[in-house]
Motif scaffolding. Structure first.
Motif, PDB file in Angstrom:
ATOM      1  N   ALA A  11       0.880  -1.121  -0.017  1.00 23.28           N
ATOM      2  CA  ALA A  11      -0.104   0.040  -0.003  1.00 23.28           C
ATOM      3  C   ALA A  11       0.655   1.186   0.104  1.00 23.28           C
ATOM      4  O   ALA A  11       1.950   1.290   0.588  1.00 23.28           O
ATOM      5  CB  ALA A  11      -0.807  -0.005   1.301  1.00 23.28           C
ATOM      6  N   ILE A  12       0.357   2.417  -0.431  1.00 19.97           N
ATOM      7  CA  ILE A  12       1.172   3.623  -0.483  1.00 19.97           C
ATOM      8  C   ILE A  12       0.294   4.938   0.075  1.00 19.97           C
ATOM      9  O   ILE A  12      -1.057   4.897  -0.206  1.00 19.97           O
ATOM     10  CB  ILE A  12       1.222   3.900  -2.001  1.00 19.97           C
ATOM     11  N   ARG A  13       0.961   5.448   0.992  1.00 20.07           N
ATOM     12  CA  ARG A  13       0.040   6.618   1.363  1.00 20.07           C
ATOM     13  C   ARG A  13       0.926   7.745   0.703  1.00 20.07           C
ATOM     14  O   ARG A  13       2.149   8.033   0.860  1.00 20.07           O
ATOM     15  CB  ARG A  13       0.363   6.958   2.809  1.00 20.07           C
ATOM     16  N   ALA A  14       0.256   8.719   0.180  1.00 16.29           N
ATOM     17  CA  ALA A  14       0.688   9.865  -0.646  1.00 16.29           C
ATOM     18  C   ALA A  14       0.374  11.045   0.138  1.00 16.29           C
ATOM     19  O   ALA A  14      -0.905  11.274   0.249  1.00 16.29           O
ATOM     20  CB  ALA A  14       0.210   9.700  -2.032  1.00 16.29           C
ATOM     21  N   THR A  15       0.860  11.920   0.201  1.00 18.64           N
ATOM     22  CA  THR A  15       0.590  13.443   0.718  1.00 18.64           C
ATOM     23  C   THR A  15       1.121  14.687  -0.047  1.00 18.64           C
ATOM     24  O   THR A  15       2.371  14.675  -0.350  1.00 18.64           O
ATOM     25  CB  THR A  15       1.192  13.394   2.099  1.00 18.64           C
ATOM     26  N   HIS A  16       0.072  15.277  -0.277  1.00 18.87           N
ATOM     27  CA  HIS A  16       0.621  16.570  -1.040  1.00 18.87           C
ATOM     28  C   HIS A  16       1.115  17.683   0.097  1.00 18.87           C
ATOM     29  O   HIS A  16       0.493  17.923   0.981  1.00 18.87           O
ATOM     30  CB  HIS A  16      -0.586  17.245  -1.793  1.00 18.87           C
ATOM     31  N   VAL A  17       2.352  17.885   0.005  1.00 21.87           N
ATOM     32  CA  VAL A  17       2.905  18.603   1.061  1.00 21.87           C
ATOM     33  C   VAL A  17       2.284  20.004   1.353  1.00 21.87           C
ATOM     34  O   VAL A  17       2.189  20.581   2.435  1.00 21.87           O
ATOM     35  CB  VAL A  17       4.438  18.910   1.101  1.00 21.87           C
ATOM     36  N   ALA A  18       2.102  20.850   0.266  1.00 25.38           N
ATOM     37  CA  ALA A  18       1.615  22.098   0.414  1.00 25.38           C
ATOM     38  C   ALA A  18       0.189  22.149   0.891  1.00 25.38           C
ATOM     39  O   ALA A  18      -0.108  23.066   2.112  1.00 25.38           O
ATOM     40  CB  ALA A  18       1.701  22.828  -0.840  1.00 25.38           C
ATOM     41  N   SER A  19      -0.732  21.360   0.630  1.00 29.36           N
ATOM     42  CA  SER A  19      -1.868  21.509   0.930  1.00 29.36           C
ATOM     43  C   SER A  19      -2.220  20.422   2.094  1.00 29.36           C
ATOM     44  O   SER A  19      -3.545  20.516   2.987  1.00 29.36           O
ATOM     45  CB  SER A  19      -3.209  21.198  -0.009  1.00 29.36           C
ATOM     46  N   GLY A  20      -1.556  19.382   2.245  1.00 26.86           N
ATOM     47  CA  GLY A  20      -1.917  18.387   3.557  1.00 26.86           C
ATOM     48  C   GLY A  20      -2.773  17.523   2.832  1.00 26.86           C
ATOM     49  O   GLY A  20      -3.095  16.499   3.754  1.00 26.86           O
ATOM     50  N   ILE A  21      -3.286  17.322   1.745  1.00 26.49           N
ATOM     51  CA  ILE A  21      -4.081  16.304   1.430  1.00 26.49           C
ATOM     52  C   ILE A  21      -3.348  15.045   1.213  1.00 26.49           C
ATOM     53  O   ILE A  21      -2.346  14.812   0.764  1.00 26.49           O
ATOM     54  CB  ILE A  21      -4.775  16.668   0.013  1.00 26.49           C
ATOM     55  N   SER A  22      -3.996  13.773   1.915  1.00 30.41           N
ATOM     56  CA  SER A  22      -3.452  12.632   1.959  1.00 30.41           C
ATOM     57  C   SER A  22      -4.285  11.500   1.656  1.00 30.41           C
ATOM     58  O   SER A  22      -5.640  11.697   1.786  1.00 30.41           O
ATOM     59  CB  SER A  22      -2.913  12.493   3.274  1.00 30.41           C
ATOM     60  N   VAL A  23      -3.910  10.470   0.972  1.00 27.30           N
ATOM     61  CA  VAL A  23      -4.465   9.303   0.310  1.00 27.30           C
ATOM     62  C   VAL A  23      -3.971   8.187   0.680  1.00 27.30           C
ATOM     63  O   VAL A  23      -2.559   8.201   0.696  1.00 27.30           O
ATOM     64  CB  VAL A  23      -4.932   9.455  -1.187  1.00 27.30           C
ATOM     65  N   LYS A  24      -4.643   7.230   0.941  1.00 25.51           N
ATOM     66  CA  LYS A  24      -4.053   5.768   0.886  1.00 25.51           C
ATOM     67  C   LYS A  24      -4.512   4.774   0.137  1.00 25.51           C
ATOM     68  O   LYS A  24      -5.537   4.652  -0.187  1.00 25.51           O
ATOM     69  CB  LYS A  24      -4.150   5.271   2.321  1.00 25.51           C
ATOM     70  N   VAL A  25      -3.821   4.389  -0.702  1.00 27.01           N
ATOM     71  CA  VAL A  25      -4.294   3.402  -1.875  1.00 27.01           C
ATOM     72  C   VAL A  25      -3.684   2.075  -1.672  1.00 27.01           C
ATOM     73  O   VAL A  25      -2.407   1.906  -1.446  1.00 27.01           O
ATOM     74  CB  VAL A  25      -3.821   3.918  -3.341  1.00 27.01           C
ATOM     75  N   GLN A  26      -4.579   0.884  -1.927  1.00 28.31           N
ATOM     76  CA  GLN A  26      -4.007  -0.589  -1.610  1.00 28.31           C
ATOM     77  C   GLN A  26      -4.644  -1.263  -2.550  1.00 28.31           C
ATOM     78  O   GLN A  26      -4.925  -2.351  -2.585  1.00 28.31           O
ATOM     79  CB  GLN A  26      -4.326  -1.057  -0.143  1.00 28.31           C
TER      80      GLN A  26
END
Length: 206
Positions: A132-147
């Motif tokens: 699984a991968i957790r991705a975070t957009h640094v500037a906005s703080g938007i985060s998603v986890k994809v599995q």
């Protein structure tokens, strides 16, 4: 490509139409040898109905033509008597479909990726691998986890697309709020100008 089906601010009948559109879209994707996976859903009050669904759409063959999906973009109309309200006069229900084409180049230094263990049902694969991968957009703080996928690479690609879609939606919402004369796009369905029309309880395309 990401595909979003939304009931907007529509009533329960529109949320049911979202579920039926999902089934119809899945069948059409199969006919075109494409894979359609749900990556986000917002459930509605009634069972098996949805306020919105977000999918990833991918051709099983790299040479496969995916232009067919363009016909779905826009407002969809479902003509059917309400299954929830007896003798209710309204028979036209509208939902919206949006497409998000995201380039892989969006994966850049502005997104932080972390490998993590998948959760939920899935057997030995889920229990023993950190795919699984957790991705975070640094500037906005938007985060998603994809599995959804079995490989880190595939999950990273999908996470990048999802971050880009969320950023696009956020930017769009901010612009619309500044202008104040329009609703945010998620709730803005154009009635009377349907791209596709479905009829009856069996959701037959006209």
């Amino acid at each position: 490509m990401l595909v979003q089906i939304s009931a907007g601010q529509g009533p329960a009948e529109c949320c049911l139409a979202v579920a039926k559109a999902w089934q119809a879209l899945h069948l059409e994707a199969e006919r075109h040898h494409c894979r359609l996976d749900v990556i986000e859903m917002v459930v509605a009050e009634r069972p098996s109905t949805y306020k919105s669904l977000l999918f990833s759409l991918e051709a099983r063959d790299a040479e496969q033509d995916m232009s067919w999906i363009q016909s779905w973009q826009g407002s969809l109309q479902w003509i059917c008597e309400s299954p929830y309200r007896v003798r209710y006069p309204r028979k036209n229900w509208f939902i919206g479909v949006r497409l998000f084409q995201v380039e892989e180049t969006a994966a850049d230094k502005h997104i932080r990726y972390e490998a993590c263990r998948a959760s939920g049902p899935g057997g030995q694969h889920v229990n023993k691998t950190d795919s699984a991968i957790r991705a975070t957009h640094v500037a906005s703080g938007i985060s998603v986890k994809v599995q959804t996928e079995r490989s880190q690479y595939a999950n990273k690609k999908l996470a990048t697309m999802l971050i880009a879609q969320k950023l696009a939606t956020l930017n769009e919402q901010q612009a619309l709020q500044q202008r104040s004369e329009r609703r945010i796009a998620h709730h803005d369905l154009t009635r009377g100008a349907a791209q596709i029309v479905f009829k009856g309880w069996d959701f037959k395309r006209c």
